[in-house]
Design a protein around this motif. Structure first.
Motif, PDB file in Angstrom:
ATOM      1  N   ALA A 192       0.855  -1.188   0.000  1.00  0.00           N
ATOM      2  CA  ALA A 192       0.000   0.000   0.000  1.00  0.00           C
ATOM      3  C   ALA A 192       0.888   1.234   0.000  1.00  0.00           C
ATOM      4  N   ALA A 193       0.258   2.400  -0.125  1.00  0.00           N
ATOM      5  CA  ALA A 193       1.023   3.639  -0.152  1.00  0.00           C
ATOM      6  C   ALA A 193       1.793   3.837   1.136  1.00  0.00           C
ATOM      7  N   PHE A 194       1.211   3.372   2.246  1.00  0.00           N
ATOM      8  CA  PHE A 194       1.865   3.512   3.542  1.00  0.00           C
ATOM      9  C   PHE A 194       1.894   2.165   4.250  1.00  0.00           C
ATOM     10  N   THR A 195       2.988   1.887   4.941  1.00  0.00           N
ATOM     11  CA  THR A 195       3.067   0.678   5.749  1.00  0.00           C
ATOM     12  C   THR A 195       2.311   0.922   7.047  1.00  0.00           C
ATOM     13  N   PRO A 196       1.981  -0.140   7.803  1.00  0.00           N
ATOM     14  CA  PRO A 196       1.316   0.052   9.094  1.00  0.00           C
ATOM     15  C   PRO A 196       2.095   0.964  10.034  1.00  0.00           C
ATOM     16  N   GLU A 198       4.054   3.408   9.140  1.00  0.00           N
ATOM     17  CA  GLU A 198       3.916   4.785   8.652  1.00  0.00           C
ATOM     18  C   GLU A 198       2.550   5.361   9.020  1.00  0.00           C
ATOM     19  N   TYR A 199       1.513   4.523   8.928  1.00  0.00           N
ATOM     20  CA  TYR A 199       0.189   4.968   9.365  1.00  0.00           C
ATOM     21  C   TYR A 199       0.218   5.365  10.840  1.00  0.00           C
ATOM     22  N   GLU A 200       0.946   4.573  11.650  1.00  0.00           N
ATOM     23  CA  GLU A 200       1.058   4.877  13.078  1.00  0.00           C
ATOM     24  C   GLU A 200       1.725   6.232  13.287  1.00  0.00           C
ATOM     25  N   MET A 201       2.765   6.511  12.493  1.00  0.00           N
ATOM     26  CA  MET A 201       3.449   7.801  12.561  1.00  0.00           C
ATOM     27  C   MET A 201       2.496   8.943  12.203  1.00  0.00           C
ATOM     28  N   ILE A 202       1.683   8.711  11.167  1.00  0.00           N
ATOM     29  CA  ILE A 202       0.749   9.751  10.716  1.00  0.00           C
ATOM     30  C   ILE A 202      -0.280  10.057  11.794  1.00  0.00           C
ATOM     31  N   LEU A 203      -0.834   8.998  12.410  1.00  0.00           N
ATOM     32  CA  LEU A 203      -1.834   9.202  13.456  1.00  0.00           C
ATOM     33  C   LEU A 203      -1.233   9.914  14.668  1.00  0.00           C
ATOM     34  N   GLU A 204       0.005   9.548  15.011  1.00  0.00           N
ATOM     35  CA  GLU A 204       0.669  10.216  16.134  1.00  0.00           C
ATOM     36  C   GLU A 204       0.904  11.692  15.814  1.00  0.00           C
ATOM     37  N   LYS A 205       1.259  11.975  14.546  1.00  0.00           N
ATOM     38  CA  LYS A 205       1.484  13.363  14.147  1.00  0.00           C
ATOM     39  C   LYS A 205       0.192  14.160  14.221  1.00  0.00           C
ATOM     40  N   LEU A 206      -0.910  13.584  13.754  1.00  0.00           N
ATOM     41  CA  LEU A 206      -2.202  14.269  13.815  1.00  0.00           C
ATOM     42  C   LEU A 206      -2.611  14.527  15.262  1.00  0.00           C
ATOM     43  N   TYR A 207      -2.325  13.568  16.126  1.00  0.00           N
ATOM     44  CA  TYR A 207      -2.647  13.734  17.542  1.00  0.00           C
ATOM     45  C   TYR A 207      -1.813  14.855  18.152  1.00  0.00           C
ATOM     46  N   ASP A 208      -0.535  14.918  17.759  1.00  0.00           N
ATOM     47  CA  ASP A 208       0.341  15.984  18.246  1.00  0.00           C
ATOM     48  C   ASP A 208      -0.154  17.343  17.750  1.00  0.00           C
ATOM     49  N   MET A 209      -0.606  17.399  16.510  1.00  0.00           N
ATOM     50  CA  MET A 209      -1.142  18.649  15.958  1.00  0.00           C
ATOM     51  C   MET A 209      -2.399  19.073  16.714  1.00  0.00           C
ATOM     52  N   GLU A 210      -3.216  18.089  17.076  1.00  0.00           N
ATOM     53  CA  GLU A 210      -4.434  18.399  17.839  1.00  0.00           C
ATOM     54  C   GLU A 210      -4.081  19.010  19.197  1.00  0.00           C
ATOM     55  N   LEU A 211      -3.099  18.419  19.885  1.00  0.00           N
ATOM     56  CA  LEU A 211      -2.699  18.914  21.204  1.00  0.00           C
ATOM     57  C   LEU A 211      -2.147  20.334  21.139  1.00  0.00           C
ATOM     58  N   ALA A 325       0.264  16.880   7.695  1.00  0.00           N
ATOM     59  CA  ALA A 325       0.939  15.883   8.531  1.00  0.00           C
ATOM     60  C   ALA A 325       1.931  15.072   7.703  1.00  0.00           C
ATOM     61  N   LEU A 326       1.527  14.687   6.487  1.00  0.00           N
ATOM     62  CA  LEU A 326       2.417  13.930   5.609  1.00  0.00           C
ATOM     63  C   LEU A 326       3.678  14.713   5.285  1.00  0.00           C
ATOM     64  N   LYS A 327       3.495  15.993   4.970  1.00  0.00           N
ATOM     65  CA  LYS A 327       4.628  16.827   4.584  1.00  0.00           C
ATOM     66  C   LYS A 327       5.614  16.974   5.729  1.00  0.00           C
ATOM     67  N   GLU A 328       5.111  17.196   6.944  1.00  0.00           N
ATOM     68  CA  GLU A 328       5.997  17.378   8.098  1.00  0.00           C
ATOM     69  C   GLU A 328       6.739  16.094   8.453  1.00  0.00           C
ATOM     70  N   LEU A 329       6.148  14.939   8.084  1.00  0.00           N
ATOM     71  CA  LEU A 329       6.798  13.657   8.348  1.00  0.00           C
ATOM     72  C   LEU A 329       7.692  13.211   7.191  1.00  0.00           C
ATOM     73  N   GLY A 330       7.629  13.961   6.076  1.00  0.00           N
ATOM     74  CA  GLY A 330       8.406  13.590   4.899  1.00  0.00           C
ATOM     75  C   GLY A 330       7.810  12.420   4.147  1.00  0.00           C
ATOM     76  N   LEU A 331       6.500  12.193   4.306  1.00  0.00           N
ATOM     77  CA  LEU A 331       5.824  11.081   3.646  1.00  0.00           C
ATOM     78  C   LEU A 331       4.926  11.538   2.504  1.00  0.00           C
ATOM     79  N   ASP A 332       5.046  12.808   2.111  1.00  0.00           N
ATOM     80  CA  ASP A 332       4.152  13.333   1.071  1.00  0.00           C
ATOM     81  C   ASP A 332       4.527  12.862  -0.323  1.00  0.00           C
ATOM     82  N   GLU A 333       5.774  12.392  -0.490  1.00  0.00           N
ATOM     83  CA  GLU A 333       6.203  11.879  -1.797  1.00  0.00           C
ATOM     84  C   GLU A 333       6.188  10.361  -1.755  1.00  0.00           C
ATOM     85  N   SER A 334       5.082   9.747  -2.170  1.00  0.00           N
ATOM     86  CA  SER A 334       4.975   8.288  -2.148  1.00  0.00           C
ATOM     87  C   SER A 334       5.787   7.667  -3.278  1.00  0.00           C
TER      88      SER A 334
END
Length: 346
Positions: A192-196, A198-211, A325-334
């Motif tokens: 898939a575009a993201f591994t499990p 990487e998805y975990e990293m994305i969710l953690e980043k979104l949670y950090d952005m929320e806080l 979130a993708l851009k800040e994690l460097g995951l925006d370029e699949s």
């Protein structure tokens, strides 16, 4: 505070309430959460090195376990080695009393030579598609070739004996058993575009952005984006029309003995043009997401859209928030643009 606990030393402890606290040990930089549920104490890693983030994660871990307790999906897991050795003992006993199959000897050999050395102390409930892919790579390196289909079938059958033992011992739920692949070679798994992870990293980043949201509406949008992302991950539904048109009435639950499963009726989307309404089975990880959303929308009606802000309004910011979130994690370029288009949130 400093307290000796056998082989490890507790360096610091922070009490959140009488039934929940986080603590730091000398053998790890990450904080652990300890909490009581139905009169029993549990301990889980928060995976956080910062105390404040660990406290926030401790709350999330507790909520997740409360949901699992309410839906009868809470189990006390065991390490793979322990369950596998018990499965081997069961097969040997069946062979001895004449009730076993001849192929049990092959299963035992597979487990002892391949599965136990690799999975070892991994919790049986932590074995997922990603862990199985890692095992496939390790096994091929050990064999110095891709295994034949017949070999894979034997190995998978051996693994199923372990999962069967775990379910009977109540260390695992049937819904937690991963699918075992019998295809070999380079086309064995479609990435898939993201591994499990990487998805975990994305969710953690979104949670950090929320806080770290300054405005309440930004916090609400970022929280909603987490929910949206978790629906994509745990249902495989298409971002866009399929998810955007979901209502609370489309979610329903079915119970079978000690197991509870969530289902979603997909009524609008590209595939429904040809198939009509279809049912999607939710992975177990989505249950805590749905529970959190029900708490935020206590006055929900069956016809209400699922992804809306607390005041009932819709937002077009989910895509932008996710891509930030993708851009800040460097995951925006699949590396797989075609798949990224399918799996990313637009």
């Amino acid at each position: 505070m400093r307290r000796d606990t056998g082989m490890t030393t507790q360096l610091e402890r922070h009490d959140i309430n009488s039934e929940l606290y986080v603590f730091l040990q000398n053998n790890s930089k990450r904080w652990y959460a300890r909490f009581v549920l139905n009169g029993k104490w549990y301990c889980k890693t928060t995976k956080e090195e910062d105390k404040n983030r660990a406290i926030a994660m401790a709350h999330r871990i507790l909520i997740e376990h409360e949901v699992r307790a309410k839906t009868n999906t809470l189990t006390t897991s065991k390490r793979f080695r322990d369950v596998a050795e018990k499965a081997i003992a069961t097969m040997k006993m069946d062979i001895k009393r004449g009730a076993g199959k001849v192929i049990y000897e092959d299963y035992i050999g597979c487990l002892q030579k391949y599965h136990i050395p690799f999975f070892d102390r991994t919790y049986i409930t932590s074995i997922d598609a990603e862990k199985l892919r890692e095992f496939d790579i390790w096994r091929a390196e050990k064999l110095k070739r891709q295994p034949a289909r017949s070999t894979l079938m034997t190995h998978n059958a051996a693994m199923q004996m372990v999962f069967k033992e775990a379910i009977e011992g109540k260390w695992m739920l049937a819904a937690q058993v991963p699918n075992l692949n019998t295809d070999s070679g380079s086309n064995m798994v479609r990435r898939a575009a993201f591994t499990p992870s990487e998805y975990e990293m994305i969710l953690e980043k979104l949670y950090d952005m929320e806080l770290n949201s300054r405005k309440e509406v930004s916090k609400q949008i970022r929280e909603l984006t987490q929910d949206y992302a978790e629906f994509v991950i745990n249902t495989g539904m298409r971002p866009g029309t399929e998810l955007d048109n979901l209502t609370w009435g489309d979610i329903h639950i079915e119970r079978h003995d000690d197991q509870a499963n969530f289902y979603i009726s997909v009524r609008k989307g590209k595939t429904t043009l040809h198939t009509g309404t279809r049912e999607v089975v939710c992975k177990q990880g989505l249950q805590s997401t749905i529970f959190r959303m029900t708490e935020r929308f206590p006055n929900r009606q069956a016809k209400d859209l699922l992804f809306r802000l607390p005041d009932g309004s819709e937002t077009k910011e989910i895509s932008r928030t996710f891509n930030t979130a993708l851009k800040e994690l460097g995951l925006d370029e699949s590396p797989h643009p075609a798949l990224a288009k399918e799996h990313c949130i637009h």
